[in-house]
Design a protein around this motif. Structure first.
Motif, short mmCIF file in Angstrom:
data_model
loop_
_atom_site.label_atom_id
_atom_site.label_comp_id
_atom_site.label_asym_id
_atom_site.label_seq_id
_atom_site.Cartn_x
_atom_site.Cartn_y
_atom_site.Cartn_z
N LYS A 54 -122.03 -114.46 39.18
CA LYS A 54 -120.97 -114.08 40.12
C LYS A 54 -121.52 -114.07 41.55
O LYS A 54 -120.87 -114.54 42.48
N ASP A 55 -122.74 -113.55 41.71
CA ASP A 55 -123.36 -113.54 43.04
C ASP A 55 -123.59 -114.96 43.56
O ASP A 55 -123.35 -115.24 44.74
N ILE A 56 -124.05 -115.85 42.69
CA ILE A 56 -124.26 -117.24 43.08
C ILE A 56 -122.92 -117.89 43.45
O ILE A 56 -122.82 -118.64 44.42
N ASP A 57 -121.88 -117.57 42.70
CA ASP A 57 -120.54 -118.10 42.99
C ASP A 57 -120.08 -117.65 44.38
O ASP A 57 -119.56 -118.45 45.16
N LYS A 58 -120.28 -116.38 44.70
CA LYS A 58 -119.91 -115.87 46.02
C LYS A 58 -120.74 -116.53 47.13
O LYS A 58 -120.21 -116.89 48.18
N PHE A 59 -122.03 -116.70 46.88
CA PHE A 59 -122.90 -117.34 47.86
C PHE A 59 -122.45 -118.77 48.12
O PHE A 59 -122.41 -119.22 49.27
N GLU A 60 -122.09 -119.48 47.07
CA GLU A 60 -121.63 -120.86 47.21
C GLU A 60 -120.35 -120.92 48.04
O GLU A 60 -120.16 -121.81 48.85
N MET A 61 -119.46 -119.93 47.87
CA MET A 61 -118.24 -119.87 48.65
C MET A 61 -118.56 -119.68 50.13
O MET A 61 -117.96 -120.31 51.00
N VAL A 62 -119.53 -118.83 50.43
CA VAL A 62 -119.95 -118.61 51.82
C VAL A 62 -120.51 -119.90 52.41
O VAL A 62 -120.21 -120.25 53.56
N CYS A 63 -121.30 -120.62 51.63
CA CYS A 63 -121.85 -121.90 52.09
C CYS A 63 -120.74 -122.89 52.40
O CYS A 63 -120.79 -123.59 53.42
N GLN A 64 -119.75 -122.96 51.53
CA GLN A 64 -118.62 -123.86 51.77
C GLN A 64 -117.88 -123.48 53.05
O GLN A 64 -117.49 -124.36 53.83
N ALA A 65 -117.67 -122.19 53.26
CA ALA A 65 -116.97 -121.73 54.46
C ALA A 65 -117.76 -122.10 55.71
O ALA A 65 -117.20 -122.57 56.71
N TYR A 66 -119.07 -121.91 55.67
CA TYR A 66 -119.92 -122.26 56.80
C TYR A 66 -119.83 -123.76 57.09
O TYR A 66 -119.67 -124.18 58.24
N GLU A 67 -119.95 -124.57 56.03
CA GLU A 67 -119.89 -126.02 56.21
C GLU A 67 -118.54 -126.46 56.76
O GLU A 67 -118.46 -127.35 57.62
N TYR A 68 -117.46 -125.83 56.30
CA TYR A 68 -116.14 -126.15 56.82
C TYR A 68 -116.04 -125.83 58.31
O TYR A 68 -115.59 -126.65 59.10
N GLU A 69 -116.49 -124.63 58.67
CA GLU A 69 -116.46 -124.25 60.09
C GLU A 69 -117.29 -125.21 60.92
O GLU A 69 -116.87 -125.64 61.99
#
Length: 80
Positions: A54-69
């Motif tokens: 679950k922690d890795i899943d959340k981290f991956e979501m943060v990475c995606q948000a950063y890349e999108y921005e």
């Protein structure tokens, strides 16, 4: 979905439960049973492995948000 309305969270959970039951049926047991059990373990957060996933899943979501921005909103990172 910590900030969603309680009814939306329950609906999401019901939809996921239904989808996993269907996947189990399509795949067939014993693999379907194992997949369903692993999903349930993840959702219930009952093991160290599930919490880690679950922690890795959340981290991956943060990475995606950063890349999108960075790619679409001109965010360059860092201060400034």
């Amino acid at each position: 979905t910590p900030h969603c309305h309680e009814d939306l969270v329950k609906s999401k959970e019901a939809n996921e439960e239904s989808a996993m039951a269907e996947i189990r049926k399509v795949v067939g047991d014993p693999l379907g049973e194992e997949l369903y059990g692993l999903w349930r373990e993840y959702e219930d957060q009952v093991t160290t492995e599930a919490i880690y996933c679950k922690d890795i899943d959340k981290f991956e979501m943060v990475c995606q948000a950063y890349e999108y921005e960075r790619d679409h909103l001109g965010h360059k990172g860092g201060k400034g």
